[in-house]
Design an enzyme around this catalytic site. Sequence first.
Site, PDB file in Angstrom:
ATOM      1  N   ALA A 119      17.764  18.689   3.470  1.00  0.00           N
ATOM      2  CA  ALA A 119      18.020  17.775   4.586  1.00  0.00           C
ATOM      3  C   ALA A 119      19.442  17.858   5.127  1.00  0.00           C
ATOM      4  CB  ALA A 119      17.708  16.342   4.164  1.00  0.00           C
ATOM      5  N   LEU A 129      15.905  20.326  -1.965  1.00  0.00           N
ATOM      6  CA  LEU A 129      16.589  19.481  -0.973  1.00  0.00           C
ATOM      7  C   LEU A 129      17.048  20.344   0.204  1.00  0.00           C
ATOM      8  CD1 LEU A 129      18.767  17.193  -3.296  1.00  0.00           C
ATOM      9  CD2 LEU A 129      16.332  17.023  -2.687  1.00  0.00           C
ATOM     10  N   ARG A 187      28.504  23.302   9.481  1.00  0.00           N
ATOM     11  CA  ARG A 187      29.512  24.365   9.324  1.00  0.00           C
ATOM     12  C   ARG A 187      28.975  25.753   9.633  1.00  0.00           C
ATOM     13  NH1 ARG A 187      31.713  22.329   3.703  1.00  0.00           N
ATOM     14  NH2 ARG A 187      29.736  21.253   3.895  1.00  0.00           N
ATOM     15  N   ASN A 205      29.295  21.451 -11.245  1.00  0.00           N
ATOM     16  CA  ASN A 205      27.857  21.246 -11.074  1.00  0.00           C
ATOM     17  C   ASN A 205      27.369  22.128  -9.931  1.00  0.00           C
ATOM     18  OD1 ASN A 205      25.271  20.115 -10.849  1.00  0.00           O
ATOM     19  ND2 ASN A 205      26.018  18.469  -9.500  1.00  0.00           N
ATOM     20  N   GLY A 223      31.357  18.744  -8.038  1.00  0.00           N
ATOM     21  CA  GLY A 223      31.322  17.789  -9.130  1.00  0.00           C
ATOM     22  C   GLY A 223      31.701  18.500 -10.430  1.00  0.00           C
ATOM     23  N   THR A 238      22.297  12.837  -2.380  1.00  0.00           N
ATOM     24  CA  THR A 238      21.309  13.691  -3.054  1.00  0.00           C
ATOM     25  C   THR A 238      20.263  12.877  -3.831  1.00  0.00           C
ATOM     26  OG1 THR A 238      23.046  14.024  -4.736  1.00  0.00           O
ATOM     27  CG2 THR A 238      22.656  15.828  -3.215  1.00  0.00           C
ATOM     28  N   ARG A 249       8.883  51.563  12.665  1.00  0.00           N
ATOM     29  CA  ARG A 249       8.736  50.102  12.762  1.00  0.00           C
ATOM     30  C   ARG A 249       7.343  49.702  13.239  1.00  0.00           C
ATOM     31  NH1 ARG A 249       9.769  48.387  18.291  1.00  0.00           N
ATOM     32  NH2 ARG A 249       9.895  50.257  19.579  1.00  0.00           N
ATOM     33  N   ASN A 303       3.438  54.986  26.429  1.00  0.00           N
ATOM     34  CA  ASN A 303       2.437  53.999  25.993  1.00  0.00           C
ATOM     35  C   ASN A 303       2.456  52.728  26.810  1.00  0.00           C
ATOM     36  OD1 ASN A 303       4.999  53.396  24.944  1.00  0.00           O
ATOM     37  ND2 ASN A 303       4.130  52.156  23.307  1.00  0.00           N
TER      38      ASN A 303
HETATM   39  C1  UD1 Z   1      26.681  18.315  -4.463  1.00  0.00           C
HETATM   40  C2  UD1 Z   1      26.822  17.645  -5.829  1.00  0.00           C
HETATM   41  C3  UD1 Z   1      28.052  18.271  -6.534  1.00  0.00           C
HETATM   42  C4  UD1 Z   1      27.890  19.747  -6.641  1.00  0.00           C
HETATM   43  C5  UD1 Z   1      27.639  20.388  -5.278  1.00  0.00           C
HETATM   44  C6  UD1 Z   1      27.277  21.834  -5.412  1.00  0.00           C
HETATM   45  C7  UD1 Z   1      26.024  15.362  -5.626  1.00  0.00           C
HETATM   46  C8  UD1 Z   1      26.415  13.943  -5.436  1.00  0.00           C
HETATM   47  N1  UD1 Z   1      27.015  16.234  -5.634  1.00  0.00           N
HETATM   48  O1  UD1 Z   1      27.809  17.991  -3.705  1.00  0.00           O
HETATM   49  O2  UD1 Z   1      28.182  17.702  -7.820  1.00  0.00           O
HETATM   50  O3  UD1 Z   1      29.035  20.339  -7.237  1.00  0.00           O
HETATM   51  O4  UD1 Z   1      26.520  19.717  -4.636  1.00  0.00           O
HETATM   52  O5  UD1 Z   1      27.164  22.395  -4.153  1.00  0.00           O
HETATM   53  O6  UD1 Z   1      24.862  15.652  -5.810  1.00  0.00           O
HETATM   54  N2  UD1 Z   1      21.222  16.917   0.680  1.00  0.00           N
HETATM   55  C9  UD1 Z   1      20.157  16.272   1.229  1.00  0.00           C
HETATM   56  N3  UD1 Z   1      20.305  14.986   1.602  1.00  0.00           N
HETATM   57  C10 UD1 Z   1      21.451  14.290   1.422  1.00  0.00           C
HETATM   58  C11 UD1 Z   1      22.549  14.971   0.848  1.00  0.00           C
HETATM   59  C12 UD1 Z   1      22.394  16.277   0.486  1.00  0.00           C
HETATM   60  O7  UD1 Z   1      19.086  16.862   1.405  1.00  0.00           O
HETATM   61  O8  UD1 Z   1      21.491  13.127   1.782  1.00  0.00           O
HETATM   62  C13 UD1 Z   1      21.053  18.302   0.260  1.00  0.00           C
HETATM   63  C14 UD1 Z   1      21.814  19.278   1.144  1.00  0.00           C
HETATM   64  O9  UD1 Z   1      20.957  19.835   2.127  1.00  0.00           O
HETATM   65  C15 UD1 Z   1      22.231  20.383   0.162  1.00  0.00           C
HETATM   66  C16 UD1 Z   1      22.354  19.635  -1.141  1.00  0.00           C
HETATM   67  O10 UD1 Z   1      21.611  18.444  -1.021  1.00  0.00           O
HETATM   68  O11 UD1 Z   1      21.234  21.347   0.021  1.00  0.00           O
HETATM   69  C17 UD1 Z   1      23.791  19.343  -1.519  1.00  0.00           C
HETATM   70  O12 UD1 Z   1      24.368  18.580  -0.518  1.00  0.00           O
HETATM   71  P1  UD1 Z   1      25.915  18.637  -0.236  1.00  0.00           P
HETATM   72  O13 UD1 Z   1      26.265  17.635   0.760  1.00  0.00           O
HETATM   73  O14 UD1 Z   1      26.285  20.068   0.006  1.00  0.00           O
HETATM   74  O15 UD1 Z   1      26.458  18.191  -1.663  1.00  0.00           O
HETATM   75  P2  UD1 Z   1      27.947  18.100  -2.108  1.00  0.00           P
HETATM   76  O16 UD1 Z   1      28.506  16.831  -1.622  1.00  0.00           O
HETATM   77  O17 UD1 Z   1      28.645  19.343  -1.817  1.00  0.00           O
END
Ligand code: UD1
Length: 449
Positions: free
Chosen positions: A11, A9, A16, A170, A141, A81, A316, A369
């Site tokens: 997206a 994933l 930040r 998680n 989570g 997610t 290099r 060069n």
């Molecule tokens: C998520 C988990 C959480 C976990 C945490 C760890 C879920 C609902 N929650 O939370 O349990 O402890 O990660 O970091 O899964 N992403 C997408 N599309 C989306 C949303 C997210 O591609 O619509 C990708 C993000 O790029 C990232 C990952 O999923 O790589 C996690 O997304 P993020 O928003 O950081 O998740 P959290 O809400 O922090």
Amino acid sequence: MAELLSIILAAGEGTRMKSAMPKVLHPVGGLPVVSHVLRTVQGFGSKVAVVVGPGHEAVEAAVTRFEAMAHISRQEQRLGTAHAVQQARAAYETAPGHVLVLYADTPLVTAETISSIVAKLDDGADMVVVGFRPGDPTGYGRLLTEGDRVRAIREHKDATEAERQIGLCNSGIIGFRGDALRGVIDRIGNENAKGEYYLTDAVELATGDGRRVDFIEADAAELVGVDNREKLSEAEATFQQFKRKEIMAAGVTLRDPNSVWFSWDTEIGRDVTIFPNVVFGPGVKIADNVEIRAFCDIEDAVIGEGSSIGPFARIRGGAELGPDVHLGNFVEVKKSKIGAGTKAGHLSYLGDAEIGTKTNIGAGTITCNYDGVNKDKTIIGDNVFIGSNASLVAPVNIGAGAYTASGSVITQDVPADALALGRARQENKPGYASKLRDRALAKKAAKGK
Ligand code: UD1
């Protein structure tokens, strides 16, 4: 081992990071974070599907550069997610084996962790959640466990005070048997605090179906998610610690490990000694018995066996050094080939050059060069002696066994075994120095009046 599909994933918006570049392209150990994840799953022969956000063409390009066969899909709206995973439907719908879900911004997950997930799936688990214990669990989570099973994952925002006391979180990395993923993914809703489709809800649905959900616990350092610059620096520090250990275990002496920085692909032979404050950019291969003294910066270079480099050398641009080459202090080598036993001991720039074996490059030698438009080659044969402070104006060819006099500007080819003098002839005027001095003193006296 069952066939693997890894859904990565990527997206997230990464706001930040405060960067014009998508967060998953920021490098750790000289490699974009997303490519670290690709590399790890490639080690398992896994098929790969990557879910990217809209406008992330640069991410797509980076992924296909590293994994040409990757299935790429776009998540137009960031709805959570589970919704992100659904965008890879074409890949998982027919996946014959296990499906891993990983985050592109979690680059340091190890092969051991992936192996443990796969082992549990092979052993009959329907899902395996990778848990960890971060210093501060706020925002993550929480794993609601019963013995060695997981009953549910509760997102921080939806958790009760009691659930928030749980330290086991998680990481986001979850393994599924293919049929378990297909059995739950479309039943996940978005009735929760964020109004998102949470992949973590898959756990409760699966256990409700009587499926077995296991967990493993991995080290928090390996699960760092790069979503701001501070986390990026933590990931870099952890990566460097891993790499230093790996390099030392392979027979390399690091005099001060913490001040030596490697890239993901740095390859170093046995009995190499590296002094403090050395930085390896990507693309470096170093053979056995090399010594690299303090404060060298080396990238995209091959260094032959028994060579000694530095202190303060920069190498290099596809440089290739043969065996037993010596480059001393303040020597820069760019895109040059240097033959066995050749020495450039002090203060030189050798760019776009081909230098033979056992040649001596005197202090202060510069290959000129670049004419402001073109880069040209300097070719120097075997057993040549380049006197100190030479400017070698490329294109130029210096034949084997030739000498060039110190201070020469060499603009024409030098035949083999010739001596080339490219400087004004010295003239001595006896007694002239005191005449000059007298003249200067007289001028000063006249001003004083
Ligand atoms: C998520 C988990 C959480 C976990 C945490 C760890 C879920 C609902 N929650 O939370 O349990 O402890 O990660 O970091 O899964 N992403 C997408 N599309 C989306 C949303 C997210 O591609 O619509 C990708 C993000 O790029 C990232 C990952 O999923 O790589 C996690 O997304 P993020 O928003 O950081 O998740 P959290 O809400 O922090």
